[in-house]
Design an enzyme around this catalytic site. Structure first.
Site: not given
Length: 265
Positions: A17, A160
């Protein structure tokens, strides 16, 4: 000469990523790069796959296994990098996790897991990198990965969001404390980026009933992006290389949004 030639860098969360793309872009600009990740086997493969890229850019490449929440492991990673490259100039605290849960279903375990990696992991990475840079005596750069979720809350990923708000606060606090050592602390906040992590988030959102089909979540999250598309990792690395280069030496305490205009703050 590349923009970061001769600079020794560590990138955590670099097995895939955004982290992998950051490291590869640094290699293209001449840096020495340690690709670090909790997945030792995968990150070693990534480093090996970039051997030719490193030679072409004039730098060196290596890998290290690290659990960013384990201070001794972080110290060992930094020591291994310094042994190989002779110093540490730039530390990217990029490793991060997410596990969506509907707001009322968030558990203590979910909260602790996300906050430890994204929040504590960032703090420990900043502290240990700074200690190495202070010992070297010539300053350095610390770059933290935030998110659009550091600017507003989303209902299915509250821990998150909280963890990425913490990253912004740590960036500002670190910048204030470390300026006297000629260490800058900056961050960048990606929006929706097509990576393996987003693929997993997409699956998780379906499992908790927040999406009905694959790709729906990304479509809905990205509907308001002014640029009209989701990002790729390559859209992020122009900024990350800038933050590692001398051109950003007068920047500190700032977090740069790279979201295609999704969140205007």
């Amino acid at each position: 000469m590349g923009r970061v030639s001769g600079r020794a860098c560590i990138v955590t969360g670099a097995a895939q990523g955004i982290g992998r793309a950051i490291g590869e872009a640094l290699l293209d600009e001449g840096a020495d790069v340690c690709f670090a990740d909790i997945n030792a086997e995968k990150v070693a493969e990534v480093a090996g796959a970039n051997a030719d890229r490193a030679r072409a850019g004039g730098g060196r490449v290596m890998s290290a296994a690290v659990n960013v929440t384990d201070r001794e492991a972080v110290r060992a990673m930094i020591a291994k990098t310094v042994d190989a490259f002779g110093k540490l100039d730039v530390k990217f605290n990029n490793a991060g996790v997410n596990k969506p849960m509907n707001f009322l279903d968030v558990t203590e375990e979910n909260w602790k897991f996300i906050m430890e990696v994204n929040g504590l992991g960032c703090l420990v990475g900043m502290q240990e990198a700074a200690r190495q840079m202070i010992a070297q005596g010539h300053g350095g750069k610390i770059v933290n990965t935030a998110s659009i979720a550091s600017r507003q809350g989303f209902d299915n990923v509250a821990p998150y969001c909280a963890s990425k708000w913490a990253v912004v606060s740590l960036t500002q606090s670190g910048a204030r404390d470390l300026a006297k050592h000629n260490i800058t602390v900056t961050g960048f906040a990606p929006g929706v980026v097509a990576t393996e992590m987003w693929d997993q988030v997409d699956q998780d959102l379906m499992e908790i009933g927040a999406a009905d089909r694959p790709g729906q979540a990304m479509e809905e999250f990205s509907a308001d992006i002014l640029k009209g598309r989701v990002a790729t990792p390559a859209d992020i690395t122009g900024t990350t290389t800038f933050l590692a280069a001398k051109e950003s030496d007068y920047m500190t305490g700032q977090v740069v949004m790279i979201d295609g205009g999704m969140t205007l703050v």
